[in-house]
Design an enzyme around this catalytic site. Structure first.
Site: not given
Ligand SMILES: [Zn+2]
Length: 185
Positions: A101, A104, A149, A152, A172
C-alpha cells in the site's frame, strides 16, 4: 448412417466427460497453488523491507495524509479517485516482488498474483490474505465491490468476477495506490 451418427455421438460424449474431468483436476490443483501463494507470500518480500502487520492501524488526519502522499495518491487513496487507464508504470512490472500500500506499506499482493487483464490497470487474481475490507459502491450505474486497505483505510480499486480460473477474481487496482518492492532490493 444412423448407427454411425450414434457412435460419433457416443465418442464425443466420452471425450467430453474426459475433458471435464481433466479440467476439474487442473482446477483443483490450481486452487492448491493459490493457497500456497497466499501462505508463502513472504518468500517474495525483500529481506530489508520491514512489513507492518494488518493489525497495526494507521490513522492520520486529512492534512497529515496530504503531507505524506502526492496529489494523485491522495486522490485515489483518500478520495476514491480512479487513475486514467494505461498510465501506471506498474502495468508493465514483471519482476519478482511484493506490491504494498502506498499509504501505509502493508504488503497487499505478490508478483505471482498479478496477471495481464488488458484493462490498463494492474490486475491480480488473488491477494495476500486479510489485507482488504470491501464495501458496495454505487458510483456507476451497477453496484460494484470497492476494496480498501485494512491498515490505513486507503481506497485501492474494485474487485470483479471476470478474472482467470480458478479464482475468477479480478482485483483491479490503481497503480498510484501501490508501491512495488522488488525481491532483490
Ligand atoms: Zn494502507
Amino acid at each position: 448412417m444412423q448407427r454411425r451418427g450414434f457412435l460419433q455421438g457416443l465418442t464425443l460424449a466420452v471425450l467430453g466427460s474426459t475433458l471435464v474431468k481433466t479440467a476439474q483436476a487442473a482446477q483443483a490443483m490450481a486452487m492448491k497453488d493459490i493457497e500456497a501463494m497466499q501462505k508463502n507470500w513472504r518468500a517474495l518480500l525483500a529481506a530489508n523491507f520491514k512489513a507492518p502487520a494488518p493489525t497495526e492501524p494507521l490513522k492520520l488526519s486529512n492534512d497529515e495524509w496530504r503531507k505524506r502522499l502526492d496529489k494523485a495518491q491522495f486522490n485515489v487513496l483518500r478520495e476514491e479517485g480512479t487513475e486514467r487507464a494505461g498510465t501506471s508504470p506498474l502495468n508493465a512490472e514483471k519482476r519478482p516482488g511484493v506490491f504494498a500500500c502506498a499509504g501505509c506499506d502493508l504488503p497487499l499482493f505478490t508478483s505471482e498474483m498479478k496477471y495481464e487483464s488488458g484493462t490498463g490497470w494492474p490486475s491480480f487474481f488473488t491477494t495476500i490474505p486479510g489485507v482488504f475490507a470491501t464495501k458496495k459502491d454505487y458510483l456507476l450505474f451497477a453496484p460494484r465491490i470497492e476494496y480498501h486497505c485494512v491498515r490505513c483505510g486507503g481506497h485501492h480499486g474494485h474487485v470483479f468476477e471476470d478474472g482467470p480460473v480458478p479464482t475468477r477474481q479480478r482485483w483491479c487496482n490503481n497503480g498510484v495506490a501501490l508501491k512495488f518492492i522488488p525481491k532483490g532490493a
